[in-house]
Enzyme design. Structure first.
Site, PDB file in Angstrom:
ATOM      1  N   HIS A   1      -1.050   8.053   5.051  1.00 10.41           N
ATOM      2  CA  HIS A   1      -1.681   6.893   5.669  1.00 10.41           C
ATOM      3  C   HIS A   1      -3.184   7.092   5.661  1.00 10.41           C
ATOM      4  O   HIS A   1      -3.669   8.207   5.836  1.00 10.41           O
ATOM      5  CB  HIS A   1      -1.188   6.719   7.118  1.00 10.41           C
ATOM      6  CG  HIS A   1      -1.390   5.338   7.617  1.00 10.41           C
ATOM      7  ND1 HIS A   1      -2.586   4.918   8.145  1.00 10.41           N
ATOM      8  CD2 HIS A   1      -0.569   4.262   7.629  1.00 10.41           C
ATOM      9  CE1 HIS A   1      -2.481   3.650   8.476  1.00 10.41           C
ATOM     10  NE2 HIS A   1      -1.272   3.227   8.174  1.00 10.41           N
TER      11      HIS A   1
ATOM     12  N   ASP B   1       6.970   3.055   7.004  1.00 12.66           N
ATOM     13  CA  ASP B   1       7.903   2.576   5.986  1.00 12.66           C
ATOM     14  C   ASP B   1       9.003   3.572   5.663  1.00 12.66           C
ATOM     15  O   ASP B   1       9.937   3.235   4.931  1.00 12.66           O
ATOM     16  CB  ASP B   1       7.136   2.234   4.697  1.00 12.66           C
ATOM     17  CG  ASP B   1       6.274   1.002   4.876  1.00 12.66           C
ATOM     18  OD1 ASP B   1       6.716   0.092   5.584  1.00 12.66           O
ATOM     19  OD2 ASP B   1       5.158   0.973   4.337  1.00 12.66           O
TER      20      ASP B   1
HETATM   21  N1  CMC Z   1       2.797  11.506  -1.625  1.00 14.60           N
HETATM   22  C1  CMC Z   1       2.151  12.541  -2.208  1.00 14.60           C
HETATM   23  N2  CMC Z   1       0.823  12.709  -2.138  1.00 14.60           N
HETATM   24  C2  CMC Z   1       0.132  11.807  -1.438  1.00 14.60           C
HETATM   25  C3  CMC Z   1       0.730  10.722  -0.794  1.00 14.60           C
HETATM   26  C4  CMC Z   1       2.108  10.596  -0.908  1.00 14.60           C
HETATM   27  N3  CMC Z   1       2.755   9.554  -0.348  1.00 14.60           N
HETATM   28  N4  CMC Z   1      -0.215   9.990  -0.177  1.00 14.60           N
HETATM   29  C5  CMC Z   1      -1.374  10.574  -0.436  1.00 14.60           C
HETATM   30  N5  CMC Z   1      -1.176  11.667  -1.211  1.00 14.60           N
HETATM   31  C6  CMC Z   1      -2.198  12.584  -1.724  1.00 14.60           C
HETATM   32  C7  CMC Z   1      -2.843  11.961  -2.959  1.00 14.60           C
HETATM   33  O1  CMC Z   1      -2.161  12.302  -4.136  1.00 14.60           O
HETATM   34  C8  CMC Z   1      -4.216  12.568  -2.888  1.00 14.60           C
HETATM   35  O2  CMC Z   1      -4.115  13.917  -3.325  1.00 14.60           O
HETATM   36  P1  CMC Z   1      -5.352  14.644  -4.055  1.00 14.60           P
HETATM   37  O3  CMC Z   1      -6.456  14.676  -3.046  1.00 14.60           O
HETATM   38  O4  CMC Z   1      -4.797  15.964  -4.412  1.00 14.60           O
HETATM   39  O5  CMC Z   1      -5.677  13.782  -5.235  1.00 14.60           O
HETATM   40  C9  CMC Z   1      -4.525  12.593  -1.394  1.00 14.60           C
HETATM   41  O6  CMC Z   1      -3.242  12.667  -0.758  1.00 14.60           O
HETATM   42  C10 CMC Z   1      -5.247  11.360  -0.907  1.00 14.60           C
HETATM   43  O7  CMC Z   1      -4.501  10.201  -1.311  1.00 14.60           O
HETATM   44  P2  CMC Z   1      -5.109   8.740  -1.405  1.00 14.60           P
HETATM   45  O8  CMC Z   1      -4.105   7.848  -2.038  1.00 14.60           O
HETATM   46  O9  CMC Z   1      -6.469   8.791  -2.013  1.00 14.60           O
HETATM   47  O10 CMC Z   1      -5.308   8.443   0.127  1.00 14.60           O
HETATM   48  P3  CMC Z   1      -5.361   7.049   0.819  1.00 14.60           P
HETATM   49  O11 CMC Z   1      -5.927   7.235   2.156  1.00 14.60           O
HETATM   50  O12 CMC Z   1      -5.986   6.031  -0.059  1.00 14.60           O
HETATM   51  O13 CMC Z   1      -3.778   6.742   0.885  1.00 14.60           O
HETATM   52  C11 CMC Z   1      -1.847   5.526   1.061  1.00 14.60           C
HETATM   53  C12 CMC Z   1      -3.115   6.016   1.771  1.00 14.60           C
HETATM   54  C13 CMC Z   1      -0.939   4.894   2.105  1.00 14.60           C
HETATM   55  C14 CMC Z   1      -2.215   4.448   0.037  1.00 14.60           C
HETATM   56  C15 CMC Z   1      -1.137   6.714   0.366  1.00 14.60           C
HETATM   57  O14 CMC Z   1      -0.808   7.711   1.279  1.00 14.60           O
HETATM   58  C16 CMC Z   1       0.098   6.269  -0.413  1.00 14.60           C
HETATM   59  O15 CMC Z   1      -0.040   5.750  -1.533  1.00 14.60           O
HETATM   60  N6  CMC Z   1       1.322   6.424   0.181  1.00 14.60           N
HETATM   61  C17 CMC Z   1       2.534   6.005  -0.449  1.00 14.60           C
HETATM   62  C18 CMC Z   1       2.731   4.513  -0.251  1.00 14.60           C
HETATM   63  C19 CMC Z   1       3.104   4.187   1.180  1.00 14.60           C
HETATM   64  O16 CMC Z   1       3.952   4.803   1.779  1.00 14.60           O
HETATM   65  N7  CMC Z   1       2.467   3.114   1.706  1.00 14.60           N
HETATM   66  C20 CMC Z   1       2.709   2.644   3.057  1.00 14.60           C
HETATM   67  C21 CMC Z   1       1.541   2.885   3.938  1.00 14.60           C
HETATM   68  S1  CMC Z   1       1.851   2.687   5.688  1.00 14.60           S
HETATM   69  C22 CMC Z   1       2.370   1.090   5.901  1.00 14.60           C
HETATM   70  C23 CMC Z   1       1.429   0.049   5.468  1.00 14.60           C
HETATM   71  O17 CMC Z   1       0.223   0.131   5.661  1.00 14.60           O
HETATM   72  O18 CMC Z   1       1.919  -0.921   4.945  1.00 14.60           O
END
Ligand code: CMC
Length: 377
Positions: free
Chosen positions: A260, A314
């Site tokens: 998140h 989720d």
């Molecule tokens: N699984 C594995 N690695 C992850 C995940 C994950 N679900 N989420 C983040 N990371 C890692 C990512 O690979 C990155 O690693 P590195 O620094 O080594 O490159 C690091 O954590 C930062 O990730 P990011 O995508 O740049 O971080 P963010 O703050 O933009 O991500 C997020 C937030 C929700 C988009 C992301 O965690 C994600 O894509 N999660 C999976 C999709 C998901 O479950 N979405 C629902 C979010 S909560 C409900 C809602 O808001 O609707």
């Protein structure tokens, strides 16, 4: 790149708001200052929606009026049903919902968003009618007639009735109502921000909600709840969970339902949803998906928890809906049915001191390029 540019506007405030607050370090979520866990224990979705929209817990008479208004506006016009009938049955329900909500604005055209009374009725209609649209689509695409709402049933019970034409076990209604509370609002997420941008143009609320629905659909936002159940089904059995997770993480694949932007500890909504899972399975029998999910959480935690990545809202919600027999592609529409109250609360807040969103950009292209005629390219 100038250092004041934040990709994804991460950490950049886009508004001041008194609607909800997240403490991402301590895992706390409050609506209008009240912890979401407390609302699940003591409130109902409709009361929570009122709290979000109007800023305070209603008196008994205000609440009764609100419930009456919502109950009497659940029906949808036959032309909305005709519209749904004309859409391809293989299409995604979020697209059908977005189209129907945009069309609602043509039936209730009060475009003067300075009219407080009209805004109240728009909020009532949107909160009341989204479940009817979702349930109607769920039936129409299988060739069944939509079931009209029943005024003697509460908000959640009526939703199950409109889906299946039978009254669900009371525990389903109670658990589903808590799920709706948990999804109702979450500060400046992508769909809320989308709605705010649309609201700032003084567009009508049906357009605001339709644009938020579009943003919620994506797999990085609300769409993740579908993908989690798809993943758990693909894993199939508990013993395959650990190797699946290890392979996914080695291949730099993101695990859906984890991580998140704001929470760096376990999402408090995921914790409540787990309690709801346990309650549901105790009353209605186990779900193999839940056992697999627990193993995925344990296996992923070993690598991800140190990076501040934990299950989000989720991760466990879809397991509950799956147990209730709801189709996987309806999970995100359920999210929208609930989040509509948060979107509308932000819409009303935005209108109070509206300023058109018109951010800047950092131009990274060329200047003064010659125009080359087509026969010379
Ligand atoms: N699984 C594995 N690695 C992850 C995940 C994950 N679900 N989420 C983040 N990371 C890692 C990512 O690979 C990155 O690693 P590195 O620094 O080594 O490159 C690091 O954590 C930062 O990730 P990011 O995508 O740049 O971080 P963010 O703050 O933009 O991500 C997020 C937030 C929700 C988009 C992301 O965690 C994600 O894509 N999660 C999976 C999709 C998901 O479950 N979405 C629902 C979010 S909560 C409900 C809602 O808001 O609707």
């Amino acid at each position: 790149m100038p250092h004041d540019f934040m990709p994804g506007l991460a950490g950049v405030p886009a508004a001041t708001s008194s609607i909800s607050d997240v403490d991402g370090q301590r895992g706390i979520l409050e609506y209008r200052g009240i912890r979401v866990e407390t609302l699940c224990t003591s409130s109902s979705y409709l009361e929570t929606a009122y709290l979000l929209l109007f800023g305070y817990l209603p008196s008994a008479s205000e609440f009764q009026q609100w419930v009456t208004d919502i109950t009497h506006h659940r029906r949808i016009k036959f032309r909305i049903i005709d519209l749904l009938k004309s859409l391809p049955e293989s299409g995604h329900p979020m697209d059908a919902l977005q189209a129907a909500v945009a069309a609602l604005g043509m039936f209730y055209p009060g475009r003067n968003v300075k009219d407080v009374e009209n805004n109240y009725w728009s909020a009532v209609r949107l909160v009341a009618k989204l479940p009817t649209i979702v349930a109607a689509w769920a039936r129409l695409r299988h060739g069944d007639d939509p079931i009209p709402p029943r005024d003697d049933l509460g908000f959640s019970e009526n939703f199950f009735y409109m889906l299946a034409e039978s009254v669900a076990p009371p525990v389903w209604g109670e658990i589903f109502d808590d799920c709706l509370i948990l999804h109702a609002e979450h500060t400046m997420n992508a769909s809320t921000f989308t709605g705010l941008v649309t609201a700032s143009t003084l567009a009508d609320p049906y357009t605001v909600v339709a644009s938020s629905i579009g943003a919620l659909k994506g797999p990085l936002h609300g769409g993740a709840n579908e993908e989690v159940v798809v993943m758990l089904r693909e894993i199939g059995t508990v013993d395959k969970a650990r190797p699946y997770v290890e392979r996914a993480l080695q291949n730099k694949k993101k695990l859906m339902g984890f991580g998140h932007r704001v929470y760096k500890v376990k999402d408090p909504r995921a914790t409540v949803l787990q309690e709801l899972c346990r309650r549901l399975f105790k009353e209605c029998g186990n779900s193999p998906l839940y056992e697999i999910a627990l193993e995925v959480e344990a296996a992923a935690g070993a690598t991800l928890n140190s990076k501040g990545i934990y299950p989000n809202v989720d991760f466990y919600s879809g397991i509950i809906y799956d147990k209730m027999g709801i189709d996987v592609d309806l999970f995100t529409p359920l999210f929208a049915m609930s989040r509509v109250s948060g979107w509308l609360a932000h819409w009303l807040e935005q209108l109070r001191e509206n300023k058109l969103f018109r951010p800047d950009q950092i131009y990274s292209g060329e200047h003064n390029r010659p125009y080359v005629p087509i026969d010379k390219r």
